[in-house]
Enzyme design. Sequence first.
Site, PDB file in Angstrom:
ATOM      1  N   ARG A  93      -0.172   7.489   3.313  1.00 56.11           N
ATOM      2  CA  ARG A  93      -0.060   6.154   2.732  1.00 56.11           C
ATOM      3  C   ARG A  93      -0.977   6.087   1.532  1.00 56.11           C
ATOM      4  O   ARG A  93      -2.194   6.062   1.657  1.00 56.11           O
ATOM      5  CB  ARG A  93      -0.468   5.101   3.773  1.00 56.11           C
ATOM      6  CG  ARG A  93       0.151   3.737   3.546  1.00 56.11           C
ATOM      7  CD  ARG A  93      -0.719   2.648   4.117  1.00 56.11           C
ATOM      8  NE  ARG A  93      -1.598   2.134   3.079  1.00 56.11           N
ATOM      9  CZ  ARG A  93      -2.666   1.367   3.306  1.00 56.11           C
ATOM     10  NH1 ARG A  93      -3.007   1.064   4.532  1.00 56.11           N
ATOM     11  NH2 ARG A  93      -3.406   0.938   2.314  1.00 56.11           N
ATOM     12  N   HIS A 137      -2.986  -2.322  -4.389  1.00 58.90           N
ATOM     13  CA  HIS A 137      -4.139  -2.334  -3.483  1.00 58.90           C
ATOM     14  C   HIS A 137      -5.327  -2.934  -4.249  1.00 58.90           C
ATOM     15  O   HIS A 137      -6.203  -2.212  -4.701  1.00 58.90           O
ATOM     16  CB  HIS A 137      -4.438  -0.914  -3.014  1.00 58.90           C
ATOM     17  CG  HIS A 137      -5.364  -0.836  -1.839  1.00 58.90           C
ATOM     18  ND1 HIS A 137      -5.044  -0.196  -0.674  1.00 58.90           N
ATOM     19  CD2 HIS A 137      -6.622  -1.318  -1.650  1.00 58.90           C
ATOM     20  CE1 HIS A 137      -6.052  -0.264   0.180  1.00 58.90           C
ATOM     21  NE2 HIS A 137      -7.021  -0.947  -0.394  1.00 58.90           N
ATOM     22  N   GLU A 183      -3.370  -5.896   2.090  1.00 56.37           N
ATOM     23  CA  GLU A 183      -4.334  -6.961   2.381  1.00 56.37           C
ATOM     24  C   GLU A 183      -4.400  -8.041   1.296  1.00 56.37           C
ATOM     25  O   GLU A 183      -5.455  -8.309   0.715  1.00 56.37           O
ATOM     26  CB  GLU A 183      -5.724  -6.364   2.614  1.00 56.37           C
ATOM     27  CG  GLU A 183      -5.765  -5.425   3.798  1.00 56.37           C
ATOM     28  CD  GLU A 183      -7.144  -4.866   4.098  1.00 56.37           C
ATOM     29  OE1 GLU A 183      -7.329  -4.322   5.200  1.00 56.37           O
ATOM     30  OE2 GLU A 183      -8.045  -4.980   3.243  1.00 56.37           O
ATOM     31  N   ASN A 323      -3.450  -3.745   9.355  1.00 64.39           N
ATOM     32  CA  ASN A 323      -4.741  -3.068   9.240  1.00 64.39           C
ATOM     33  C   ASN A 323      -5.682  -3.725  10.240  1.00 64.39           C
ATOM     34  O   ASN A 323      -5.995  -4.906  10.111  1.00 64.39           O
ATOM     35  CB  ASN A 323      -5.312  -3.202   7.829  1.00 64.39           C
ATOM     36  CG  ASN A 323      -4.411  -2.574   6.770  1.00 64.39           C
ATOM     37  OD1 ASN A 323      -3.445  -1.893   7.082  1.00 64.39           O
ATOM     38  ND2 ASN A 323      -4.749  -2.800   5.511  1.00 64.39           N
ATOM     39  N   TYR A 325      -9.298  -3.334  12.556  1.00 64.94           N
ATOM     40  CA  TYR A 325     -10.547  -2.613  12.746  1.00 64.94           C
ATOM     41  C   TYR A 325     -11.427  -3.189  13.849  1.00 64.94           C
ATOM     42  O   TYR A 325     -12.129  -2.459  14.522  1.00 64.94           O
ATOM     43  CB  TYR A 325     -11.377  -2.626  11.454  1.00 64.94           C
ATOM     44  CG  TYR A 325     -10.831  -1.814  10.315  1.00 64.94           C
ATOM     45  CD1 TYR A 325     -11.301  -0.520  10.075  1.00 64.94           C
ATOM     46  CD2 TYR A 325      -9.883  -2.333   9.440  1.00 64.94           C
ATOM     47  CE1 TYR A 325     -10.825   0.230   9.016  1.00 64.94           C
ATOM     48  CE2 TYR A 325      -9.404  -1.591   8.374  1.00 64.94           C
ATOM     49  CZ  TYR A 325      -9.873  -0.305   8.159  1.00 64.94           C
ATOM     50  OH  TYR A 325      -9.404   0.435   7.107  1.00 64.94           O
ATOM     51  N   GLU A 408      -3.946   0.798   8.902  1.00 65.72           N
ATOM     52  CA  GLU A 408      -5.341   1.194   8.683  1.00 65.72           C
ATOM     53  C   GLU A 408      -6.102   0.994   9.970  1.00 65.72           C
ATOM     54  O   GLU A 408      -5.932  -0.009  10.660  1.00 65.72           O
ATOM     55  CB  GLU A 408      -6.027   0.358   7.587  1.00 65.72           C
ATOM     56  CG  GLU A 408      -5.731   0.776   6.184  1.00 65.72           C
ATOM     57  CD  GLU A 408      -6.558  -0.016   5.164  1.00 65.72           C
ATOM     58  OE1 GLU A 408      -7.676  -0.481   5.502  1.00 65.72           O
ATOM     59  OE2 GLU A 408      -6.084  -0.177   4.026  1.00 65.72           O
TER      60      GLU A 408
END
Length: 500
Positions: A93, A137, A183, A323, A325, A408
Amino acid sequence: MIKLLSLLALLWVYMAVVGATHTADLSRKSFPKGFLFGTATSAYQVEGMASKGGRGPSIWDEFIKTPGAYFSFFKHLLEDINLMVNLNFDAYRFSISWSRIFPNGTGKVNRKGVAYYNRLINYMLRKGITPYANLNHYDLPLALENKYLGWLSHDVVKDYADYAEFCFKTFGDRVKNWMTFNEPRVVAALGYDNGFFAPGRCSKAYGNCTAGNSATEPYIVTHNLILSHAAAVQRYRQKYQEKQKGRIGILLDFVWYEPLTRSKADNYAAQRARDFHVGWFLHPLVYGEYPKTMQNIVKDRLPKFTKEEVKMVKGSFDLIGINQYTTYYMYDPHTSPPKDLGYQADWNVGFAYERKGVPIGPRTKLYEEDILCVQAYSNWLYNVPWGLHKAIMYIKERYGNPTVILAENGMDDPGNLTMSKALHDTTRINYYKGYLAALKQSVDEGANVVGYFAWSLLDNFEWRIGYTSRFGIVYVDFKTLKRTPKMSAYWFKKILRKNK
């Protein structure tokens, strides 16, 4: 004696974390046939050559005032693709730099930039790596910021769609997986609510900015980002998708927000946080409007979609990238919102990182000479695998179980770790074990997740915090640019072995 006790406590925490997420049998076979494993990077963080090869400046070059001060993927292109192959990954990616294709955002095409991406895509395909191309991005061309304030202007919608269409036309015969934005919430929130990211706009109450309005600009920017996404998807579907047989989506960040207590107030606070976070983008894409929570709180500061825009926005994706985390507790502060309006202030929630003295997950770093860290370096990153499971199941149940890639996921170490300690990243292995086990649980429970991308292949330039953080599974010497796989890279190589 005190030092010994602290070391024993550290060891106990480490063993507890490892034990809690022990997944000895985790492997490629644990996931459905065809499940994709890849790594991810972004153009601005790894490409280098900021002022060379015909590239125009982006808003980040202006924001950090050090264009080109990051290392060059250009010179290591073939080496890095070969690394992915050697580590048994299936996909990569990457992002395309808008200003490397159109130095001024529109108009004249930079053929050197086009040649670079052609070379990258062709070599990936030669080596059996599936390209996942992300069109933006964070790095808007500076020329468009100077021309009409970038994402704040509706003019950006057509310019972005034109850029996206050029990429579909030029690369779409080989690229079958497209993402419009990575994002976009971060762009709107950090760029326009607190000014922490480019272009650094906010109200005086929320940051050290020279211009901006935190009460309105984040919402205007998001509206234009959503319309830009939808316009690009519309172009793709009308002119390219049938012939090229690809798919298109968007990458959204999603922290899981867990109520601190079982009270109604804390449950409502957690739901507000989810609506203002992932719902801000995903709700319009699925249902054609912003979440009712946001409509009721933001009121006339929240833009509205016209009937024609609703038709364009609703259903404008084939897959969603998430994404993910970390996870936080949310509680109701039982206070009135501050008089200075702003996006984050509109949530009117309290963040908590422990419950009854127990942290939501490991975070605090304790370094000793012979004991490795048990935690991520970034102070926002708690290791909470169950939060990933809840986040994925929330999207499944609330948004119709769309096709999802976990786009992610990862953790970082300090940038100044010695190379020997950085390579011995057992903490990162443990993090990945826990999160992949949680992802497997989600898939087993019916979530339509079809791929996983580790962030990141390489230690790289981490935006505002520069080189002080290392997210890579491959160590990069920032002086020589030499690449050295870490233990986590070899762990992936082992679990991703394919049956011959």
